[in-house]
Every structure is written in structure tokens, then in C-alpha cells.
Write a protein that holds these residues in place. Structure first.
Motif, PDB file in Angstrom:
ATOM      1  N   SER A 135      -3.690  -4.441   3.408  1.00  0.00           N
ATOM      2  CA  SER A 135      -2.707  -3.819   2.519  1.00  0.00           C
ATOM      3  C   SER A 135      -1.891  -4.846   1.750  1.00  0.00           C
ATOM      4  O   SER A 135      -1.482  -4.613   0.617  1.00  0.00           O
ATOM      5  CB  SER A 135      -1.761  -2.913   3.330  1.00  0.00           C
ATOM      6  OG  SER A 135      -2.471  -1.869   3.944  1.00  0.00           O
ATOM      7  N   TYR A 219       0.370  -4.185  -1.608  1.00  0.00           N
ATOM      8  CA  TYR A 219       0.865  -3.032  -0.848  1.00  0.00           C
ATOM      9  C   TYR A 219       1.990  -2.308  -1.588  1.00  0.00           C
ATOM     10  O   TYR A 219       2.488  -1.284  -1.125  1.00  0.00           O
ATOM     11  CB  TYR A 219       1.331  -3.459   0.549  1.00  0.00           C
ATOM     12  CG  TYR A 219       2.530  -4.394   0.528  1.00  0.00           C
ATOM     13  CD1 TYR A 219       3.818  -3.908   0.649  1.00  0.00           C
ATOM     14  CD2 TYR A 219       2.356  -5.767   0.388  1.00  0.00           C
ATOM     15  CE1 TYR A 219       4.908  -4.753   0.627  1.00  0.00           C
ATOM     16  CE2 TYR A 219       3.436  -6.624   0.368  1.00  0.00           C
ATOM     17  CZ  TYR A 219       4.713  -6.117   0.492  1.00  0.00           C
ATOM     18  OH  TYR A 219       5.792  -6.966   0.454  1.00  0.00           O
ATOM     19  N   THR A 295       2.702   0.771   0.889  1.00  0.00           N
ATOM     20  CA  THR A 295       1.750   1.265   1.876  1.00  0.00           C
ATOM     21  C   THR A 295       1.830   0.464   3.168  1.00  0.00           C
ATOM     22  O   THR A 295       1.262   0.855   4.181  1.00  0.00           O
ATOM     23  CB  THR A 295       0.311   1.205   1.327  1.00  0.00           C
ATOM     24  OG1 THR A 295       0.026  -0.141   0.927  1.00  0.00           O
ATOM     25  CG2 THR A 295       0.151   2.130   0.118  1.00  0.00           C
ATOM     26  N   GLU A 339       0.778   7.588   1.926  1.00  0.00           N
ATOM     27  CA  GLU A 339      -0.412   7.864   1.115  1.00  0.00           C
ATOM     28  C   GLU A 339      -0.323   9.187   0.356  1.00  0.00           C
ATOM     29  O   GLU A 339      -1.299   9.610  -0.260  1.00  0.00           O
ATOM     30  CB  GLU A 339      -1.664   7.873   2.004  1.00  0.00           C
ATOM     31  CG  GLU A 339      -1.882   6.597   2.807  1.00  0.00           C
ATOM     32  CD  GLU A 339      -2.136   5.374   1.948  1.00  0.00           C
ATOM     33  OE1 GLU A 339      -2.563   5.541   0.778  1.00  0.00           O
ATOM     34  OE2 GLU A 339      -1.889   4.254   2.439  1.00  0.00           O
TER      35      GLU A 339
END
Length: 393
Positions: A135, A219, A295, A339
């Protein structure tokens, strides 16, 4: 004390340059510090050392470049020339370059300086044990991740040879002590850069600004935020402006340019590019909400501390280091599933449709930010240097 700081420094675009600016801004006002020696990366523009208040002497030595194999030699040469009484390294693993050998050579510097008898503290902003390598943009290849982890473990052992390693979260201390069996790791909070007196919760006339700030592409992704704001617009009819403040992550050049092209049809979408220090305060104070479209996380969030100092409400994923800051330092925010665009839209909507809730969150975050001003953080570093000096005597 002649205190040297090895760091990137504005107008550098290398990571942690903003943090260094605020370290310097505070250290220079300390009576114990007679001179600050900045061992910085080479930049085309002049270093930003113009402060409103008078402070100690500042000496600048531009002695390293990102991804240069000669960094270690040149930094040591600058140390020999300036003869500091103590050295603080403002580091993360890719500080000196994203090439493995360059990064490794740079991270040997704390050990080499300690061997010279100079009291040495490393401020390590993240540890590899707490980073999701996929990520965070390092690699998604499982074999490569094992290689990175081996290299990371080796480099961490080198860094832990310094007199003290300071980390910004208590869980980092636990991880390092348990894995490496050391006793020279201490948690020193990230600290808050600027703390205005009672920041106003009044917003400028016009659209409500939904803002995110950082280096994007790994990320930190802007697509979900843009799409979430569009959903909120349709559901509420509110006049919302999307502000993407910052630059590409060095690992993903061109990311924001591609996003700008992809979403060129979206109204009131503004990309600021690099944000100068003088532009930071209005960027935050004019925003209704600060969004963290992450994320994963790779360390204590400087942006969250900034949002708190300006009394802003925040929207963030309840994961990793952000979740830890909520528990450890008292920040508050509206959470979303990392997500899920719909979850992010609901979190933004909860704040922009409820002014009292926006103000409540902003005031809670301001209270959390005031607990650890940078003035207090730099005092802690000076206390730790004095302990090291006394021990060496």
C-alpha cells in the motif's frame, strides 16, 4: 550547545522538510542552543530561515543530495568542519534516496557520528515493521517484500546503534524493544507545528471546501475523495469545492496530473500543487473538513496534527497509526471504511450537513493539538541530549 540537524529543509521537496522547518523554528529560541547547524540537501533556492523572532545563529551546510552515493562522505566532512556538540537526525528509511544502497549508506551516518564521540539522537518517523509495503508504494511482490524486510531489519539495527532513537508512537517503542532487545528507544510525540490562539470556526463565504493535503499516489489516493464529494453533492445539493493540496509521491510521478485529466469534468475541483509554508494556515482555516483518503498509514500524521492546530474537523479511516493517535492523543474524527467510496461520502456528509458537529470535532482536535506544542517537543530533545552528555562524562 552547537546543535546539528541532518535533514531535508525547505525549499527541498524531500520528505520531512516541513517538519525540520518547525524543529528549527523552535530550537533557535532555546537558551541552551547557541548555534544551529543545518546539514541539509542541496536545493536551487535559498533555505527558508527567515523567522519573525530573533534567535540563535543558524549555519547552513548543503552537503547531500537525494540518491547520491557520496552523501555519507560529504555529511561526515561537514560534521568535521562544523564540530557540533550534538546531532539530531530527522529520518525515515528513504530519506537519502529510494535506491537501496544510497538509502543504506545514508542510514549508517548516526552510527558513524556516535563513533566520533558526538551525542547522537535519531528521530525515526516510521518503522518498517509497521508499514504495509504494498500500500505504501514500495512493492507488492511477496519475494521483494521479504528482501525489503531483511534490509529494513539490518538498517534498523544500524540506526539503533545511535545513543537514542526517538519514535512518535508508543507502539513503535514496544515493537523495537521486543524485536531488537534494546533499551535506547523512547517515545517523543510528533508535536504540533503552529498553535493559533482559539482558531475561529467561521468559514469564508462561498462553497464549503473539502480538502486533503499530502504526497499522493501510493496509499494516499484522491479518486475516492473526488467521487465521494460528487455523491454528497447529489444527495444534499450543497455547494462543495474539492481541494487537492500537495504533490505526487516520489514513487508515483505524474499521478496527480493523471487524476486532474481523469476528473476534468468535475466542477470546483482545485489542485494547488506544492504548498508554501505561508500558504498552509489559510489552506486549513478556509476548509470545512480535512479528509485523509488513505488505504494504510506509515507513521504519525503531521497533517492530522496540523488540522488539529487549526481546529479543523477531519474524516479518516479507522486504521493503523491514525487509529492509534485517536487513542493516545485524543483526536476525533468521522470514520470511513478505507476501500468504500460510499462510506467516505457518508462520513463527509455527516460533517458538512451538521455545523454544530463540525465545530465540536474541530474544537476537540484543537484541544488535542495544544497538548504537545513543538516548544515542548524540542525541550524534550534537549533534555535527552543532556542525559547523553552527562552519561558520556
Amino acid at each position: 550547545m552547537k546543535l546539528a540537524i541532518v535533514t531535508a529543509y525547505p525549499p527541498s521537496k524531500v520528505t520531512l522538510n516541513e517538519y525540520a522547518y518547525h524543529l528549527v523554528k523552535s530550537f533557535r529560541l532555546k537558551e541552551k542552543v547557541t548555534e544551529l547547524i543545518l546539514l541539509t540537501d542541496v536545493t536551487s533556492g535559498e533555505k527558508d530561515i527567515q523567522f519573525e523572532e530573533d534567535g540563535c545563529k543558524i549555519t547552513i551546510k548543503e552537503c547531500w543530495k537525494f540518491n547520491s552515493y557520496s552523501n555519507t562522505t560529504k555529511v561526515l566532512k561537514a560534521v568535521n568542519q562544523t564540530k557540533p556538540d550534538a546531532i539530531l537526525f530527522n529520518l525515515q528509511f528513504m530519506k537519502f534516496g529510494d535506491k537501496k544502497v544510497v538509502a543504506a549508506l545514508g542510514l549508517m551516518l548516526p552510527l558513524l557520528c556516535k563513533r566520533k564521540g558526538i551525542p547522537t539522537i535519531v528521530l525515526l518517523h516510521n518503522i518498517l515493521e509497521q508499514v504495509d509495503l504494498g500500500s505504501a508504494g514500495f512493492t507488492t511482490n511477496k519475494l521483494a517484500q521479504k528482501v525489503y524486510n531483511f534490509i529494513g531489519t539490518t538498517l534498523t539495527k544500524l540506526i539503533l546503534k545511535s545513543d537514542l532513537v526517538a519514535v512518535t508512537m508508543e507502539k513503535y517503542v514496544t515493537t523495537l524493544v521486543d524485536k531488537y532487545k534494546v533499551d535506547n528507544v523512547k517515545m517523543i510525540p510528533h508535536g504540533t507545528f503552529e498553535i493559533p490562539d482559539s482558531p475561529t470556526q467561521e468559514l469564508p463565504e462561498g462553497p464549503l471546501k473539502v480538502m486533503t493535503f499530502g504526497k499522493f499516489g501510493t496509499y494516499k489516493k484522491v479518486e475516492s475523495m473526488i467521487e465521494a464529494v460528487e455523491i454528497v453533492r447529489k444527495e444534499t445539493g450543497l455547494d462543495l469545492e474539492i481541494v487537492i493540496a500537495g504533490t505526487d509521491n516520489p514513487n508515483v510521478p505524474g499521478y496527480l496530473a493523471n487524476a486532474k485529466e481523469t476528473y476534468k469534468h468535475v466542477p470546483q475541483l482545485h489542485f494547488t500543487g506544492y504548498v508554501e509554508e505561508v500558504e498552509v494556515e489559510p489552506l486549513f482555516t478556509e476548509s470545512a473538513v480535512v479528509v485523509f483518503p488513505y488505504t494504510s498509514t506509515t507513521g504519525s500524521s503531521g497533517v492530522l496534527h496540523q488540522a488539529g492546530s487549526y481546529g479543523r474537523a477531519v474524516v479518516m479511516p479507522n486504521l493503523g497509526d491514525l487509529a492509534t493517535l485517536i487513542v493516545d492523543e485524543g483526536y476525533r474524527g468521522e470514520f470511513f471504511e478505507p476501500e468504500s467510496v460510499e462510506s467516505l461520502a457518508n462520513a463527509i456528509k455527516a460533517i458538512v450537513t451538521n455545523n454544530d458537529y463540525r465545530i465540536e470535532l474541530g474544537e476537540a482536535n484543537y484541544k488535542a493539538a495544544t497538548a504537545f506544542p513543538m516548544e515542548r517537543i524540542t525541550d524534550i530533545y534537549l533534555e535527552e541530549f543532556n542525559k547523553i552528555i552527562d552519561k558520556k562524562k
